[in-house]
Design a protein around this motif. Sequence first.
Motif, PDB file in Angstrom:
ATOM      1  N   GLN A   1       0.892  -1.257  -0.043  1.00  0.00           N
ATOM      2  CA  GLN A   1      -0.030   0.007  -0.021  1.00  0.00           C
ATOM      3  C   GLN A   1       0.898   1.239  -0.144  1.00  0.00           C
ATOM      4  N   MET A   2       0.305   2.298  -0.845  1.00  0.00           N
ATOM      5  CA  MET A   2       1.223   3.350  -0.962  1.00  0.00           C
ATOM      6  C   MET A   2       2.751   3.448  -1.669  1.00  0.00           C
ATOM      7  N   GLY A   3       2.927   2.139  -2.085  1.00  0.00           N
ATOM      8  CA  GLY A   3       4.120   1.953  -2.733  1.00  0.00           C
ATOM      9  C   GLY A   3       5.535   1.959  -2.020  1.00  0.00           C
ATOM     10  N   ARG A   4       5.403   2.233  -0.844  1.00  0.00           N
ATOM     11  CA  ARG A   4       6.574   2.094   0.199  1.00  0.00           C
ATOM     12  C   ARG A   4       6.084   1.520   1.467  1.00  0.00           C
ATOM     13  N   ARG A   5       7.039   0.874   2.323  1.00  0.00           N
ATOM     14  CA  ARG A   5       6.705   0.383   3.416  1.00  0.00           C
ATOM     15  C   ARG A   5       7.103   1.400   4.367  1.00  0.00           C
ATOM     16  N   CYS A   6       6.383   1.540   5.410  1.00  0.00           N
ATOM     17  CA  CYS A   6       6.394   2.521   6.652  1.00  0.00           C
ATOM     18  C   CYS A   6       7.909   2.613   7.241  1.00  0.00           C
ATOM     19  N   TRP A   7       8.410   1.765   7.067  1.00  0.00           N
ATOM     20  CA  TRP A   7       9.713   1.815   7.931  1.00  0.00           C
ATOM     21  C   TRP A   7      11.031   2.334   6.991  1.00  0.00           C
ATOM     22  N   GLU A   8      10.665   2.341   5.671  1.00  0.00           N
ATOM     23  CA  GLU A   8      11.636   2.873   4.508  1.00  0.00           C
ATOM     24  C   GLU A   8      11.537   4.628   5.128  1.00  0.00           C
ATOM     25  N   CYS A   9      10.694   4.917   5.393  1.00  0.00           N
ATOM     26  CA  CYS A   9      11.055   6.718   5.757  1.00  0.00           C
ATOM     27  C   CYS A   9      11.181   6.594   7.546  1.00  0.00           C
ATOM     28  N   HIS A  10      10.597   5.776   8.205  1.00  0.00           N
ATOM     29  CA  HIS A  10      10.607   5.797   9.523  1.00  0.00           C
ATOM     30  C   HIS A  10      11.379   4.811  10.117  1.00  0.00           C
ATOM     31  N   ARG A  11      12.967   4.794   9.670  1.00  0.00           N
ATOM     32  CA  ARG A  11      13.533   3.664   9.964  1.00  0.00           C
ATOM     33  C   ARG A  11      14.040   3.293  11.615  1.00  0.00           C
ATOM     34  N   GLY A  12      13.910   4.470  12.360  1.00  0.00           N
ATOM     35  CA  GLY A  12      14.401   4.521  13.603  1.00  0.00           C
ATOM     36  C   GLY A  12      13.172   3.728  14.622  1.00  0.00           C
ATOM     37  N   LEU A  13      11.944   3.475  13.999  1.00  0.00           N
ATOM     38  CA  LEU A  13      10.984   3.175  14.859  1.00  0.00           C
ATOM     39  C   LEU A  13      10.599   1.686  14.772  1.00  0.00           C
ATOM     40  N   PRO A  14      10.486   1.082  15.751  1.00  0.00           N
ATOM     41  CA  PRO A  14      10.799   1.105  17.139  1.00  0.00           C
ATOM     42  C   PRO A  14      11.961   0.693  17.554  1.00  0.00           C
ATOM     43  N   HIS A  15      12.674   0.088  16.551  1.00  0.00           N
ATOM     44  CA  HIS A  15      14.103  -0.468  17.164  1.00  0.00           C
ATOM     45  C   HIS A  15      15.433   0.273  16.912  1.00  0.00           C
ATOM     46  N   GLY A  16      15.122   1.684  16.486  1.00  0.00           N
ATOM     47  CA  GLY A  16      16.344   2.501  16.409  1.00  0.00           C
ATOM     48  C   GLY A  16      17.097   2.080  15.099  1.00  0.00           C
ATOM     49  N   THR A  17      18.036   2.795  14.681  1.00  0.00           N
ATOM     50  CA  THR A  17      18.840   2.485  13.645  1.00  0.00           C
ATOM     51  C   THR A  17      19.921   1.369  13.550  1.00  0.00           C
ATOM     52  N   MET A  18      20.232   0.811  14.713  1.00  0.00           N
ATOM     53  CA  MET A  18      21.328  -0.290  14.641  1.00  0.00           C
ATOM     54  C   MET A  18      20.430  -1.701  14.040  1.00  0.00           C
ATOM     55  N   ARG A  19      21.358  -2.307  13.446  1.00  0.00           N
ATOM     56  CA  ARG A  19      20.846  -3.593  12.734  1.00  0.00           C
ATOM     57  C   ARG A  19      21.610  -4.723  12.994  1.00  0.00           C
ATOM     58  N   ASN A  20      22.640  -4.707  13.734  1.00  0.00           N
ATOM     59  CA  ASN A  20      23.599  -5.830  13.895  1.00  0.00           C
ATOM     60  C   ASN A  20      23.244  -6.465  15.300  1.00  0.00           C
ATOM     61  N   LEU A  21      23.385  -7.626  15.632  1.00  0.00           N
ATOM     62  CA  LEU A  21      23.001  -8.170  16.777  1.00  0.00           C
ATOM     63  C   LEU A  21      24.066  -8.256  17.886  1.00  0.00           C
ATOM     64  N   THR A  22      25.280  -7.768  17.110  1.00  0.00           N
ATOM     65  CA  THR A  22      26.647  -7.991  18.190  1.00  0.00           C
ATOM     66  C   THR A  22      26.648  -6.749  18.832  1.00  0.00           C
ATOM     67  N   ALA A  23      25.954  -5.558  18.443  1.00  0.00           N
ATOM     68  CA  ALA A  23      25.996  -4.034  19.130  1.00  0.00           C
ATOM     69  C   ALA A  23      24.757  -3.856  19.723  1.00  0.00           C
ATOM     70  N   THR A  24      24.506  -3.102  20.736  1.00  0.00           N
ATOM     71  CA  THR A  24      23.313  -2.516  21.180  1.00  0.00           C
ATOM     72  C   THR A  24      23.460  -0.767  21.215  1.00  0.00           C
ATOM     73  N   GLN A  25      22.548  -0.447  20.653  1.00  0.00           N
ATOM     74  CA  GLN A  25      22.482   0.950  20.509  1.00  0.00           C
ATOM     75  C   GLN A  25      22.610   1.729  21.768  1.00  0.00           C
ATOM     76  N   ASN A  26      23.227   2.644  21.925  1.00  0.00           N
ATOM     77  CA  ASN A  26      23.339   3.629  22.979  1.00  0.00           C
ATOM     78  C   ASN A  26      23.921   2.817  24.328  1.00  0.00           C
ATOM     79  N   THR A  27      24.678   1.691  24.261  1.00  0.00           N
ATOM     80  CA  THR A  27      24.950   0.756  25.259  1.00  0.00           C
ATOM     81  C   THR A  27      23.985   0.198  26.181  1.00  0.00           C
ATOM     82  N   PHE A  28      22.723  -0.024  25.638  1.00  0.00           N
ATOM     83  CA  PHE A  28      21.481  -0.676  26.484  1.00  0.00           C
ATOM     84  C   PHE A  28      22.000  -1.867  26.978  1.00  0.00           C
ATOM     85  N   SER A  29      21.253  -2.318  28.154  1.00  0.00           N
ATOM     86  CA  SER A  29      21.698  -3.658  28.556  1.00  0.00           C
ATOM     87  C   SER A  29      20.220  -4.171  28.831  1.00  0.00           C
TER      88      SER A  29
END
Length: 170
Positions: free
Chosen positions: A138-166
């Motif tokens: 729908q609308m030709g794009r997926r929502c997360w193509e523009c809203h990349r940071g929601l809800p999981h932030g911009t980090m995509r690698n499993l070996t790192a945690t954004q903002n050093t969360f634990s």
Amino acid sequence: MKYLAILAVLVVIGVFANLVHESKALSYLSSDPKVCINCHPMNTHYETWQHSSHRARATCVDCHLPRDTFVNKVLAKARDGYRHSVAMTFKTYGYNLRISDDAAKRIQDNCISCHKELVSQMLANSALYEKVEDRTVQMGRRCWECHRGLPHGTMRNLTATQNTFSVKVF
């Protein structure tokens, strides 16, 4: 021979009960987001969701599972659970998780469902202007193509945690 057969059945039942207990299989029947970090390498995704604006309004199942019928929800949970258990058992998931086409469609549908007031004008405009990148969405794009940071932030690698969360699991 009769006692050996009974013993074999009891051993199989015991092994199955231990597997259910150790894998926390019954917890997957709930909607608790902590279930997602039982055995998955999902700590980063869970932690980034905890610090997102969606935490107060949506859990993992609200976004990742169908919301139309109970049967569809259970079937999707079973399919995803099977794929996840195979990937975790054989370590085929790698450092970057990839969403399946089926899961992407569910998430897109749920985004639009929750934010229908906000996207109603976008849907109307997409019907007027034929500049569509992906006709399957729908609308030709997926929502997360523009809203990349929601809800999981911009980090995509499993070996790192954004903002050093634990993750704090109790």
